[in-house]
Design an enzyme around this catalytic site. Sequence first.
Site: not given
Ligand code: TZP
Length: 204
Positions: A40, A108, A137
């Site tokens: 990503r 997603s 995010k």
């Molecule tokens: N999509 C929804 S939450 C997220 C993404 C890419 C981030 C998740 O990261 P983390 O640090 O595991 O909470």
Amino acid sequence: MISVPRLYAIVDAAFFSSTAALMIFVDELVAGGCTLLQYRNKNGNARVMLEQARELKRRVGRTAKLIMNDRADVCLAAGFDGVHVGQEDLSPESVRRIVGPARWLGVSTHNAEQLQEDDRTSADYLAIGPVFSTSSKEKADPVVGLDGVRRARRLTRKPLVAIGGITRANAASVIEAGADSVAVISDLIGEPRKSAEEFFRILR
Ligand code: TZP
Ligand code: MG
């Protein structure tokens, strides 16, 4: 139907100060047993993305599946195994036409309505989240909680990946709520190998 491992490691370029550091992180994840990795890179330009993706592919080979976030074009150019898109990217069917039937396509979703809609696409797996609050995010949607995971489980037979704020401390509850896999960013940073090994031990 594809089979998704319990841990889905997300490698977010924003967490690394150099390509070398990112590559060491990935080597450690693979050493810790990770077989599904998503690359990503929300800020990098496409050229940097492709360079890093190709290097990832060289290092990982076939030991782990490599999924590209957002970009079907970079997936194909780097020889990745699949693409993961969100609600604001190309539609699942548009991506499917680009990447073909064999590559993995993940989508997603952030609520029941989106999940039901994307369940009707050719997506190979669906993600639901954020399950818990997350700082990884920008502009994250409202948290869905464990109830959101339970609800999602009832609405799809596709493999279900939970994402957002998932750690070694709460991962078991997420699987109990019906997820097949947990996608993790932050809780792998620091000691990726040890952390991955612990996730697999906890989620056995
Ligand atoms: N999509 C929804 S939450 C997220 C993404 C890419 C981030 C998740 O990261 P983390 O640090 O595991 O909470
Ligand atoms: Mg996206």
